[in-house]
Design a protein around this motif. Structure first.
Motif, mmCIF file in Angstrom:
data_model
loop_
_atom_site.group_PDB
_atom_site.id
_atom_site.type_symbol
_atom_site.label_atom_id
_atom_site.label_comp_id
_atom_site.label_asym_id
_atom_site.label_seq_id
_atom_site.Cartn_x
_atom_site.Cartn_y
_atom_site.Cartn_z
ATOM 1 N N SER A 146 0.836 -1.204 0.000
ATOM 2 C CA SER A 146 0.000 0.000 0.000
ATOM 3 C C SER A 146 0.867 1.250 0.000
ATOM 4 N N SER A 147 0.241 2.343 -0.423
ATOM 5 C CA SER A 147 0.842 3.664 -0.302
ATOM 6 C C SER A 147 -0.288 4.629 0.018
ATOM 7 N N THR A 148 0.037 5.672 0.759
ATOM 8 C CA THR A 148 -0.954 6.680 1.120
ATOM 9 C C THR A 148 -0.404 8.042 0.744
ATOM 10 N N GLU A 149 -1.248 8.829 0.080
ATOM 11 C CA GLU A 149 -0.853 10.145 -0.383
ATOM 12 C C GLU A 149 -1.811 11.193 0.183
ATOM 13 N N LEU A 150 -1.244 12.322 0.630
ATOM 14 C CA LEU A 150 -2.066 13.435 1.083
ATOM 15 C C LEU A 150 -2.621 14.174 -0.133
ATOM 16 N N GLU A 151 -3.892 14.570 -0.049
ATOM 17 C CA GLU A 151 -4.528 15.342 -1.112
ATOM 18 C C GLU A 151 -5.222 16.547 -0.495
ATOM 19 N N TYR A 152 -5.083 17.674 -1.167
ATOM 20 C CA TYR A 152 -5.735 18.903 -0.721
ATOM 21 C C TYR A 152 -6.892 19.185 -1.681
#
Length: 191
Positions: free
Chosen positions: A46-52
């Motif tokens: 898995s990978s997690t990315e911040l999104e605005y």
């Protein structure tokens, strides 16, 4: 031909399959497809990315995190909470910070040397594999009429892509999102 790159992962083995592949090689001065079959180990990562976001629009993507400490450890939301706090993003803000987690199956090769190393390893422990070379291709399904005839084989297969934390949610709602994802993808081999 590019040399295979050795990797280390703590993800669970999702499946092992024999894949029909092909690679273009020079034969008599012309590029020809050569077919072959390889045993492939599919590892969940898995990978997690911040999104605005502002409303329904994605403004910008931020930092990205992987499973360095084990499968689904990218879902740790402490960084997102810290960012939201430092920028004054609250549940009432028009700017929304979310964490999007992607769970993928990555195709790897397991050499004899890797098998010897991995024999007593379990999910959560470091296992060794090789990446498939970029030159390996797979035929696209016949239904995909408007796509190219071949696709790069080593491209991961996306199992899930979903929000696991949002600045609009309560702590309980965010915990429920993360736990729901983790319950669907437990850290165990599926062999």
């Amino acid at each position: 031909m590019q040399q295979s790159m050795s990797i280390q992962t703590k993800g669970p083995i999702y499946k092992i399959s024999d894949e029909d592949l092909l690679q273009f090689v020079q034969v008599g001065g012309e590029r020809q497809p050569i077919s072959f079959s390889k045993r492939i180990v599919w590892v969940a990562e898995s990978s997690t990315e911040l999104e605005y976001h502002h409303g329904d629009k994605l403004l910008r993507k931020g930092s990205s995190y992987n499973d360095y400490y084990g499968f689904l450890t990218s879902v740790d939301h402490k960084v997102a909470k810290d960012f939201a706090e430092s920028f004054g993003i609250t549940r009432d803000s028009s700017l929304i910070l979310v964490c999007r987690t992607v769970v993928e199956l990555t195709p790897y090769l397991e050499t004899e040397q890797h098998k010897a190393h991995n024999t007593d390893k379990r999910p959560g422990q470091t296992r060794h594999f090789d990446q498939a070379p970029n030159e390996w291709l797979q035929r696209n399904e016949p239904e995909e009429i408007h796509s190219p005839s071949y696709r790069t084989f080593r491209t991961p297969v996306v199992l899930a892509s979903e929000i696991t934390w949002s600045s609009k949610n309560t702590p309980e709602e965010n915990l429920a999102l993360a736990e729901a994802l983790k319950s669907r993808f437990p850290c165990e081999d599926k062999l």
